[in-house]
Design an enzyme around this catalytic site. Structure first.
Site, short mmCIF file in Angstrom:
data_model
loop_
_atom_site.label_atom_id
_atom_site.label_comp_id
_atom_site.label_asym_id
_atom_site.label_seq_id
_atom_site.Cartn_x
_atom_site.Cartn_y
_atom_site.Cartn_z
N THR A 134 63.12 -3.67 -42.98
CA THR A 134 62.67 -2.74 -44.01
C THR A 134 61.28 -3.05 -44.51
OG1 THR A 134 64.91 -2.31 -44.73
CG2 THR A 134 63.22 -1.88 -46.33
N TYR A 172 64.94 5.86 -44.42
CA TYR A 172 63.69 5.34 -43.87
C TYR A 172 63.98 4.77 -42.51
CZ TYR A 172 65.74 0.89 -45.03
OH TYR A 172 66.59 -0.16 -45.10
N THR A 195 66.78 -7.60 -43.82
CA THR A 195 67.68 -8.41 -44.64
C THR A 195 69.12 -8.42 -44.13
OG1 THR A 195 68.05 -6.54 -46.11
CG2 THR A 195 66.32 -8.09 -46.75
N ASP A 196 69.49 -7.44 -43.30
CA ASP A 196 70.90 -7.33 -42.90
C ASP A 196 71.43 -8.59 -42.22
OD1 ASP A 196 70.82 -4.77 -43.87
OD2 ASP A 196 71.04 -3.77 -41.92
N LYS A 224 73.67 -12.10 -48.05
CA LYS A 224 73.33 -10.78 -48.59
C LYS A 224 74.58 -10.22 -49.27
CE LYS A 224 71.25 -6.31 -47.54
NZ LYS A 224 70.63 -5.41 -46.57
N GLU A 279 96.85 -23.86 -46.57
CA GLU A 279 98.03 -23.01 -46.33
C GLU A 279 98.40 -22.98 -44.85
OE1 GLU A 279 99.07 -19.04 -48.28
OE2 GLU A 279 96.99 -19.35 -48.82
N1 DGL Z 1 68.07 -2.09 -41.02
C1 DGL Z 1 68.06 -3.12 -41.92
C2 DGL Z 1 67.44 -4.40 -41.40
O1 DGL Z 1 66.42 -4.35 -40.73
C3 DGL Z 1 67.40 -2.71 -43.14
C4 DGL Z 1 67.65 -3.62 -44.25
C5 DGL Z 1 66.47 -4.47 -44.59
O2 DGL Z 1 65.61 -4.83 -43.82
O3 DGL Z 1 66.43 -4.77 -45.75
O4 DGL Z 1 67.99 -5.42 -41.64
#
Ligand code: DGL
Length: 346
Positions: A30, A43, A109-110, A182, A303
């Site tokens: 992103t 986007y 971020t993913d 995340k 457990e």
């Molecule tokens: N498609 C996601 C990625 O590239 C978008 C999320 C992000 O970058 O924050 O991980």
């Protein structure tokens, strides 16, 4: 009156000309994304080149001498073993270079928490490595990428950063890649080190450090990528009420060398699923019990009788991070006791 231009020219809290040399390895996400036209929703990540991103951050050149290269330009949902190995190889070269003092990796971020943990386990260096992303695309109102990049560079060149391994900087917070998760689909404060708290904070370029990471990583890690062209197949299977064991059998049949169960609660699963993972473990597939919960520890022999069933407990690592460690562990051994020790130490 203080104008915005004057504030930008002052360069926040760190206006001294930058002599540190920082290399940016860009992978997309992103932070390099472009918003839909006319402010519409949605986007496309990975739209801008790293040179554009660097140029968009006022006074970054006052912090450090920045050079950038594009390793890939993808949304991090498409991150895979091949890119990890390519990125880790390039990172190893860059940190060896006397011309680089610190490295920034821009990334979606993913899957940043997975890439970061992988790189932390295989990269031998004391030089700081900081991953930076954003939750809003570069063209959004109030894009967070530029400030994250600025604080990321400030973190990377901070004297306290050496030897801390791979870190993630987002929304003024510094987290160890090993700990960070995340936690929110859209919030700019999405990253949290859920079990331990952050590594520090970076506010307008001013960095404050908290405790170092006390887990094996970087220089103390036994893992590496020499000779690796791919990683062993490890699948994650999500547990739930009424979990059917068929996916476990399918993964084993398709060639998984390891399985991570994103278990309910403390790494638990239905009796039929437990029966099938025990059979898989007996057949030589290494099975790690992790948890689908956002935080907490999966304890060994709590457990579930791991000793009797031949399973590994993930300790603090969530399913995605457990998969990273298990893939690397399987490049060394398939001995369950040795792999459990790794999960205790890393
Ligand atoms: N498609 C996601 C990625 O590239 C978008 C999320 C992000 O970058 O924050 O991980």
């Amino acid at each position: 009156m203080v104008t915005l231009a004057a504030l930008l020219a002052a360069g926040g809290a760190s206006a001294a000309p930058g002599t540190s040399r920082v290399t940016v390895l860009a992978t997309g996400g992103t932070i390099a994304g472009a918003q839909a036209p006319e402010g519409g929703y949605g986007y496309k990540s990975g739209s801008f080149d790293i040179k554009d991103l660097i140029a968009a951050v006022p006074n970054l050149d006052k912090l450090a001498t920045i050079s950038g290269e594009q390793v890939v330009n993808i949304g991090s949902q498409d991150m895979n073993d091949e890119v990890w190995l390519k990125l880790a190889r390039r990172l190893a070269e860059v940190v060896k270079s006397p011309g680089t003092d610190a490295v920034i990796i821009t990334h979606g971020t993913d899957t940043m928490e997975e890439t970061g943990y992988f790189l932390d386990l295989v990269t031998k260096t004391e030089k700081p490595i900081v991953m930076v992303g954003s939750m809003r695309p570069a063209t959004a109102i109030s894009a967070d990428g530029p400030s994250n990049l600025y604080n990321g560079v400030a973190t990377a060149i901070s004297p306290g950063a050496r030897g801390r391994g791979v870190m993630v900087v987002l929304n003024d917070q510094i987290d160890y890649a090993r700990n960070v998760v995340k936690t929110n689909t859209s919030d700019v404060q999405t990253f949290h080190s859920v079990n331990r708290g952050p590594a520090g904070v970076a506010n307008t370029g001013v960095v404050t450090w908290f405790a170092p990471l006390d887990k094996k990583h970087g220089m103390t890690s036994e893992f590496g990528i020499d000779g690796l062209t791919r990683l062993p197949r490890v699948d994650i299977i999500y547990a739930h009420a009424g979990m059917n064991p068929d996916l476990i059998d399918a993964a084993v049949k398709l060639g998984a060398k390891g399985l991570v169960i994103a278990g309910v609660g403390d790494g638990n699963m239905t009796a039929p699923a437990l029966e099938r993972v025990t059979a898989a473990a007996k057949a030589g597939v290494v099975v790690v019990r992790s948890s689908r919960l956002g935080s907490g520890i999966v304890y060994r022999n709590n457990e579930v009788d791991d000793d009797k069933l031949g399973l590994v407990a993930s300790d603090e690592l969530n399913p995605a991070k457990s998969r990273v460690l298990l893939m690397l562990a399987l490049t060394r051994t398939s001995d369950v006791a040795k792999i459990q020790k790794m999960f205790d130490e890393y």
